[in-house]
Design an enzyme around this catalytic site. Structure first.
Site, PDB file in Angstrom:
ATOM      1  N   ASN A 295       0.670  -1.261   0.126  1.00  0.00           N
ATOM      2  CA  ASN A 295       0.072   0.134   0.149  1.00  0.00           C
ATOM      3  C   ASN A 295       0.856   1.444  -0.077  1.00  0.00           C
ATOM      4  O   ASN A 295       0.439   2.405  -0.310  1.00  0.00           O
ATOM      5  CB  ASN A 295      -0.861   0.045   1.031  1.00  0.00           C
ATOM      6  CG  ASN A 295      -0.348  -0.082   2.491  1.00  0.00           C
ATOM      7  OD1 ASN A 295       0.938  -0.718   2.681  1.00  0.00           O
ATOM      8  ND2 ASN A 295      -0.926   0.453   3.633  1.00  0.00           N
TER       9      ASN A 295
ATOM     10  N   VAL B 143      -0.979 -11.366  10.025  1.00  0.00           N
ATOM     11  CA  VAL B 143       0.558 -12.240   9.368  1.00  0.00           C
ATOM     12  C   VAL B 143       1.529 -11.569  10.388  1.00  0.00           C
ATOM     13  O   VAL B 143       2.291 -12.596  10.347  1.00  0.00           O
ATOM     14  CB  VAL B 143       0.648 -11.544   7.823  1.00  0.00           C
ATOM     15  CG1 VAL B 143       1.972 -11.943   7.356  1.00  0.00           C
ATOM     16  CG2 VAL B 143      -0.600 -11.742   7.086  1.00  0.00           C
TER      17      VAL B 143
ATOM     18  N   GLU C 158       5.776  -3.812  12.537  1.00  0.00           N
ATOM     19  CA  GLU C 158       4.683  -2.558  12.377  1.00  0.00           C
ATOM     20  C   GLU C 158       3.535  -2.918  11.999  1.00  0.00           C
ATOM     21  O   GLU C 158       3.358  -3.349  10.849  1.00  0.00           O
ATOM     22  CB  GLU C 158       5.126  -1.313  11.949  1.00  0.00           C
ATOM     23  CG  GLU C 158       4.129   0.018  11.852  1.00  0.00           C
ATOM     24  CD  GLU C 158       4.183   1.038  10.796  1.00  0.00           C
ATOM     25  OE1 GLU C 158       3.093   1.184  10.338  1.00  0.00           O
ATOM     26  OE2 GLU C 158       5.321   1.080  10.305  1.00  0.00           O
TER      27      GLU C 158
ATOM     28  N   CYS D  28      -2.394   2.108   7.619  1.00  0.00           N
ATOM     29  CA  CYS D  28      -2.150   1.589   9.116  1.00  0.00           C
ATOM     30  C   CYS D  28      -2.685   2.592  10.087  1.00  0.00           C
ATOM     31  O   CYS D  28      -3.013   2.271  11.139  1.00  0.00           O
ATOM     32  CB  CYS D  28      -0.971   1.094   9.209  1.00  0.00           C
ATOM     33  SG  CYS D  28       0.405   2.354   9.191  1.00  0.00           S
TER      34      CYS D  28
END
Length: 296
Positions: free
Chosen positions: A49, A132, A150, A184
């Site tokens: 992204n 994940v 992160e 995020c």
């Protein structure tokens, strides 16, 4: 942003230094040195992204600390990561210092497991989803390899009763829907003091409709994450008191939850991961500490 990361990381290389501690009670001819040394090979796994920003961060920082890097780019944006590797090649980075690899989606598990298990890989950094990330951490844990994660976020915006409601509404709207929410740090939870809730709700609805139209999706509520947060108030001292009650890696007073700068540590609490990119603390993630003592 990627260029700013590189400039900041390069400017901080001279700040990497060991120390000569004062050993209390030691006798004549005794001493110690604490060295900072690179790990060796770093495995960097980066999502699709924000490939240039996140890819640059995952590569430049460990390289500047003296490591080599295996960059596993997302199969959804392979050309971006290939271009990033080629830029470093053209800049004169020696062969073998940066290695970019891709794979078919169906091979993700096998390739990732093989990379983490490889004896040359000494640390893993991963930016992506919490689901994940937990798998990455579990796999690395079986091989006793440290990780920097992160992970996902559901960033909160907190609006106090003395806030500039127009500014808060604008930042919450943009922070929620920028890049279709594929960040995020996107604003996904808004907490408003009861006395101004109705007024703020109206301003937020008007601002959102003005910016994105009537079909803008609703915000998601509640969170077990702690990557970033925003707080709106016209009283800085009040804001700093509230900040201490927020479990988050970063809190931005009177600005969006979407906020990242090369000079600042960036990372999460709770399900948003652990470890930090950025700033001088970012270098510590890619350096090991070695204590050496001696007696004459």
């Amino acid at each position: 942003m990627g260029v700013l990361f590189i400039k900041d990381f390069a400017g901080r290389i001279s700040m990497i230094e060991g120390i000569v501690p004062n050993i209390n009670g030691s006798g004549e001819g005794e001493g110690a040195i604490v060295y900072k040394e690179p790990y060796g090979v770093i495995l960097s796994i980066v999502p699709w992204n924000a490939p240039f920003i996140l890819g640059t961060r995952a590569v430049a920082l460990p390289l500047a600390a003296g490591n080599t890097v295996v960059l596993k780019g997302s199969e959804l944006s392979p050309k971006c990561f290939w271009a990033l590797g080629d830029i470093f090649r053209q800049a004169g980075l020696p062969a073998g210092c940066l290695n970019v690899i891709f794979h078919q989606p169906s091979d993700a598990l096998a390739v990732t497991n093989a990379l983490i298990a490889h004896q040359a890989v000494r640390k893993v950094n991963f930016t992506g989803s919490t689901m994940v990330g937990s798998i990455i951490a579990s796999t690395a844990g079986r091989h006793i390899k440290p990780v920097l994660l992160e992970l996902g976020g559901k960033a909160s915006a907190i609006v106090l009763d003395d806030a500039n409601l127009e500014k808060a509404a604008m930042n919450c709207a943009i922070g929620s829907f920028m890049h279709s929410g594929q960040i995020c740090m996107s604003t996904e939870r808004i907490v408003v003091q009861r006395s101004i809730a109705d007024e703020f709700r109206q301003k937020l609805a008007e601002t959102t409709e003005k910016l994105f139209g009537k079909d803008a999706p609703a915000l998601v509520d509640d969170t077990e994450y702690g990557l970033t947060a925003a707080l709106y108030t016209n009283n800085l001292f009040r804001g700093l008191r509230v900040v201490k009650q927020i479990d988050s890696g970063a809190v931005h007073i009177n600005s969006m939850t979407v906020h990242d700068e090369a000079v600042l540590p960036h990372g999460g609490w709770k399900s948003s991961g652990f470890g930090r990119f950025g700033g001088i603390s970012g270098y510590d993630e890619f350096l090991q500490t070695k204590t050496v003592t001696w007696q004459e």
